[in-house]
Design a protein around this motif. Structure first.
Motif, PDB file in Angstrom:
ATOM      1  N   MET A 208       3.328  60.700 -20.144  1.00 54.27           N
ATOM      2  CA  MET A 208       4.239  59.548 -20.113  1.00 54.27           C
ATOM      3  C   MET A 208       4.139  58.755 -21.407  1.00 54.27           C
ATOM      4  SD  MET A 208       3.538  58.161 -16.312  1.00 54.27           S
ATOM      5  CE  MET A 208       4.535  58.529 -14.896  1.00 54.27           C
TER       6      MET A 208
ATOM      7  N   VAL B 203      12.086  52.186 -15.814  1.00 55.42           N
ATOM      8  CA  VAL B 203      12.289  53.519 -15.225  1.00 55.42           C
ATOM      9  C   VAL B 203      13.609  53.548 -14.446  1.00 55.42           C
ATOM     10  CG1 VAL B 203      11.399  55.077 -13.422  1.00 55.42           C
ATOM     11  CG2 VAL B 203       9.822  54.115 -15.120  1.00 55.42           C
TER      12      VAL B 203
ATOM     13  N   PRO C 223       7.872  52.241  -6.244  1.00 54.47           N
ATOM     14  CA  PRO C 223       7.174  51.343  -5.313  1.00 54.47           C
ATOM     15  C   PRO C 223       6.903  49.982  -5.943  1.00 54.47           C
ATOM     16  CG  PRO C 223       5.623  52.842  -6.330  1.00 54.47           C
ATOM     17  CD  PRO C 223       6.973  53.242  -6.838  1.00 54.47           C
TER      18      PRO C 223
ATOM     19  N   ALA D 191      16.181  55.806  -9.030  1.00 57.33           N
ATOM     20  CA  ALA D 191      14.723  55.913  -8.846  1.00 57.33           C
ATOM     21  C   ALA D 191      14.281  54.873  -7.822  1.00 57.33           C
ATOM     22  CB  ALA D 191      13.996  55.698 -10.169  1.00 57.33           C
ATOM     23  N   ALA D 192      13.479  55.322  -6.868  1.00 54.99           N
ATOM     24  CA  ALA D 192      12.974  54.419  -5.817  1.00 54.99           C
ATOM     25  C   ALA D 192      11.486  54.191  -6.074  1.00 54.99           C
ATOM     26  CB  ALA D 192      13.206  55.036  -4.448  1.00 54.99           C
TER      27      ALA D 192
ATOM     28  N   SER E  84       4.430  52.280   0.592  1.00 53.72           N
ATOM     29  CA  SER E  84       5.634  53.053   0.341  1.00 53.72           C
ATOM     30  C   SER E  84       5.709  54.104   1.431  1.00 53.72           C
ATOM     31  CB  SER E  84       5.565  53.730  -1.032  1.00 53.72           C
ATOM     32  OG  SER E  84       6.498  54.796  -1.097  1.00 53.72           O
TER      33      SER E  84
ATOM     34  N   MET F  43      12.869  62.113  -4.905  1.00 52.81           N
ATOM     35  CA  MET F  43      12.013  61.889  -6.076  1.00 52.81           C
ATOM     36  C   MET F  43      12.748  62.380  -7.318  1.00 52.81           C
ATOM     37  SD  MET F  43       8.916  60.791  -6.956  1.00 52.81           S
ATOM     38  CE  MET F  43       7.840  60.842  -5.529  1.00 52.81           C
ATOM     39  N   LYS F  44      12.681  61.560  -8.399  1.00 56.06           N
ATOM     40  CA  LYS F  44      13.408  61.958  -9.608  1.00 56.06           C
ATOM     41  C   LYS F  44      12.794  63.225 -10.234  1.00 56.06           C
ATOM     42  CE  LYS F  44      16.478  59.984 -10.714  1.00 56.06           C
ATOM     43  NZ  LYS F  44      17.849  60.041 -10.097  1.00 56.06           N
TER      44      LYS F  44
ATOM     45  N   ILE G 286       7.448  48.178 -16.272  1.00 55.54           N
ATOM     46  CA  ILE G 286       7.478  49.645 -16.293  1.00 55.54           C
ATOM     47  C   ILE G 286       8.534  50.189 -15.338  1.00 55.54           C
ATOM     48  CG2 ILE G 286       6.167  51.763 -15.880  1.00 55.54           C
ATOM     49  CD1 ILE G 286       3.620  50.226 -16.626  1.00 55.54           C
ATOM     50  N   HIS G 287       8.411  49.869 -14.069  1.00 52.59           N
ATOM     51  CA  HIS G 287       9.343  50.475 -13.122  1.00 52.59           C
ATOM     52  C   HIS G 287      10.787  49.960 -13.280  1.00 52.59           C
ATOM     53  CE1 HIS G 287       6.091  52.380 -10.293  1.00 52.59           C
ATOM     54  NE2 HIS G 287       6.420  53.166 -11.294  1.00 52.59           N
TER      55      HIS G 287
ATOM     56  N   ARG H 176       6.495  56.887   1.046  1.00 51.68           N
ATOM     57  CA  ARG H 176       6.048  58.160   0.463  1.00 51.68           C
ATOM     58  C   ARG H 176       4.539  58.359   0.551  1.00 51.68           C
ATOM     59  NH1 ARG H 176       9.887  57.386  -4.641  1.00 51.68           N
ATOM     60  NH2 ARG H 176      11.576  58.798  -4.055  1.00 51.68           N
TER      61      ARG H 176
ATOM     62  N   PHE I 104       3.660  51.628 -23.399  1.00 54.53           N
ATOM     63  CA  PHE I 104       2.203  51.592 -23.593  1.00 54.53           C
ATOM     64  C   PHE I 104       1.834  50.714 -24.783  1.00 54.53           C
ATOM     65  CE2 PHE I 104       2.918  55.295 -21.046  1.00 54.53           C
ATOM     66  CZ  PHE I 104       1.782  55.433 -20.269  1.00 54.53           C
TER      67      PHE I 104
ATOM     68  N   TYR J 261      -0.452  48.545  -2.058  1.00 55.56           N
ATOM     69  CA  TYR J 261       0.638  49.510  -2.228  1.00 55.56           C
ATOM     70  C   TYR J 261       1.159  49.906  -0.859  1.00 55.56           C
ATOM     71  CZ  TYR J 261       2.469  54.336  -2.604  1.00 55.56           C
ATOM     72  OH  TYR J 261       3.223  55.476  -2.489  1.00 55.56           O
TER      73      TYR J 261
ATOM     74  N   PHE K 201      -2.814  57.401 -11.640  1.00 51.16           N
ATOM     75  CA  PHE K 201      -2.180  56.660 -12.740  1.00 51.16           C
ATOM     76  C   PHE K 201      -3.155  55.602 -13.278  1.00 51.16           C
ATOM     77  CE2 PHE K 201       2.420  57.417 -11.029  1.00 51.16           C
ATOM     78  CZ  PHE K 201       2.562  58.547 -11.810  1.00 51.16           C
TER      79      PHE K 201
HETATM   80  C1  HEM Z   1       4.813  54.370 -18.201  1.00 51.54           C
HETATM   81  C2  HEM Z   1       4.299  54.406 -16.981  1.00 51.54           C
HETATM   82  C3  HEM Z   1       5.065  54.814 -15.739  1.00 51.54           C
HETATM   83  C4  HEM Z   1       6.244  55.500 -15.622  1.00 51.54           C
HETATM   84  C5  HEM Z   1       7.125  56.042 -16.732  1.00 51.54           C
HETATM   85  C6  HEM Z   1       6.497  55.644 -14.191  1.00 51.54           C
HETATM   86  C7  HEM Z   1       7.579  56.314 -13.666  1.00 51.54           C
HETATM   87  C8  HEM Z   1       7.795  56.580 -12.345  1.00 51.54           C
HETATM   88  C9  HEM Z   1       8.884  57.371 -11.825  1.00 51.54           C
HETATM   89  C10 HEM Z   1      10.000  58.033 -12.625  1.00 51.54           C
HETATM   90  C11 HEM Z   1       8.732  57.447 -10.486  1.00 51.54           C
HETATM   91  C12 HEM Z   1       9.616  58.213  -9.485  1.00 51.54           C
HETATM   92  C13 HEM Z   1      10.555  57.298  -8.754  1.00 51.54           C
HETATM   93  C14 HEM Z   1      11.586  58.108  -7.954  1.00 51.54           C
HETATM   94  O1  HEM Z   1      11.696  59.297  -8.153  1.00 51.54           O
HETATM   95  O2  HEM Z   1      12.285  57.568  -7.103  1.00 51.54           O
HETATM   96  C15 HEM Z   1       7.523  56.709 -10.172  1.00 51.54           C
HETATM   97  C16 HEM Z   1       7.007  56.614  -8.929  1.00 51.54           C
HETATM   98  C17 HEM Z   1       5.774  56.083  -8.681  1.00 51.54           C
HETATM   99  N1  HEM Z   1       5.041  55.283  -9.516  1.00 51.54           N
HETATM  100 FE1  HEM Z   1       5.375  54.978 -11.471  1.00 51.54          FE
HETATM  101  N2  HEM Z   1       5.513  55.028 -13.485  1.00 51.54           N
HETATM  102  C18 HEM Z   1       4.612  54.530 -14.386  1.00 51.54           C
HETATM  103  C19 HEM Z   1       3.482  53.828 -14.112  1.00 51.54           C
HETATM  104  C20 HEM Z   1       2.977  53.656 -12.869  1.00 51.54           C
HETATM  105  C21 HEM Z   1       1.730  53.001 -12.560  1.00 51.54           C
HETATM  106  C22 HEM Z   1       0.807  52.315 -13.588  1.00 51.54           C
HETATM  107  C23 HEM Z   1       1.564  53.099 -11.219  1.00 51.54           C
HETATM  108  C24 HEM Z   1       0.459  52.583 -10.345  1.00 51.54           C
HETATM  109  C25 HEM Z   1      -0.443  51.723 -10.666  1.00 51.54           C
HETATM  110  C26 HEM Z   1       2.696  53.818 -10.675  1.00 51.54           C
HETATM  111  C27 HEM Z   1       2.856  54.191  -9.363  1.00 51.54           C
HETATM  112  C28 HEM Z   1       3.870  54.972  -8.869  1.00 51.54           C
HETATM  113  C29 HEM Z   1       3.858  55.598  -7.556  1.00 51.54           C
HETATM  114  C30 HEM Z   1       2.735  55.536  -6.539  1.00 51.54           C
HETATM  115  C31 HEM Z   1       5.071  56.298  -7.436  1.00 51.54           C
HETATM  116  C32 HEM Z   1       5.549  57.199  -6.279  1.00 51.54           C
HETATM  117  C33 HEM Z   1       6.740  56.681  -5.534  1.00 51.54           C
HETATM  118  C34 HEM Z   1       6.371  55.891  -4.291  1.00 51.54           C
HETATM  119  O3  HEM Z   1       5.178  55.662  -4.067  1.00 51.54           O
HETATM  120  O4  HEM Z   1       7.278  55.463  -3.543  1.00 51.54           O
HETATM  121  N3  HEM Z   1       3.551  54.111 -11.700  1.00 51.54           N
HETATM  122  N4  HEM Z   1       6.993  56.172 -11.317  1.00 51.54           N
END
Ligand code: HEM
Length: 179
Positions: free
Chosen positions: A76, A105, A115, A112-113, A133, A1-2, A101-102, A135, A84, A131, A144
């Protein structure tokens, strides 16, 4: 995780419970912290911090992850305003997670991994969000979504229809916008 996720968790914990609470959590988890936003750290470290926070507050880890997701969104939006500002609604913001978004990222945080989500409209008008993952952070996704609703001044009810924590192959969330 980052590391940026750990940084957001630290900011959320410190804002609500004080900087000492974060230090206590690291101590309890046997971690020295010092997370750099661009670094990558074992998922187990995040989960250990979440588990100790849950034990401390007598809550389930799922609650802590959801709380963190809610609190992370305003943080964020300060760090990534462009992600946004290009949306006028939570629906449009959430639907951009895979394509805007992702991917952004991944450019900012190499390795970054993130989902991938599947979206489709349910006949009853709700939005289905699938969803999957390894994780299993569906409760973070739920948070979120709560946070996105608050950011755009909307109210969304989230139903967890299926969950990998309950043995289902995929998590399915149904999002219903309240008038
Ligand atoms: C500006 C908005 C967002 C940013 C900057 C962002 C950023 C990130 C980052 C940096 C990670 C970590 C990835 C890694 O370490 O490998 C991550 C993971 C994740 N993001 Fe986002 N995210 C955003 C919005 C969202 C939204 C809207 C959702 C869901 C609807 C979401 C769901 C997730 C989930 C569940 C993870 C965990 C990793 C996994 O499940 O494998 N994110 N996100």
């Amino acid at each position: 995780m980052k590391g940026v996720i750990f940084n957001l968790l630290e900011d959320a914990v410190s804002a609500e419970h004080g900087a000492e609470a974060w230090a206590d959590l690291l101590d309890l988890a046997g971690l020295d912290g010092g997370y750099s936003s661009l670094g990558s750290y074992p998922d187990a470290e995040l989960l250990a911090i979440v588990d100790h926070a849950a034990a401390m507050l007598a809550l389930r880890p799922a609650k802590i992850l959801r709380w963190f997701g809610q609190r992370a969104i305003p943080l964020m939006s300060e760090r990534f305003p462009a992600l946004f500002d290009s949306h006028r609604s939570a629906r449009s913001f959430i639907l951009s997670v895979n394509d805007m978004i992702h991917p952004e990222v991944r450019k900012l945080y190499a390795g970054a991994a993130c989902p991938h989500f599947h979206f489709h409209d349910i006949e009853d008008g709700r939005l289905a969000v699938a969803y999957q993952s390894r994780r299993q952070l569906c409760h973070l996704a739920h948070g979120f979504i709560d946070g996105a609703a608050a950011h755009y001044g909307e109210a969304i009810t989230v139903d967890h229809l299926t969950c990998t924590h309950a043995g289902d192959p995929v998590c399915r969330l149904a999002l219903e916008w309240q008038a």
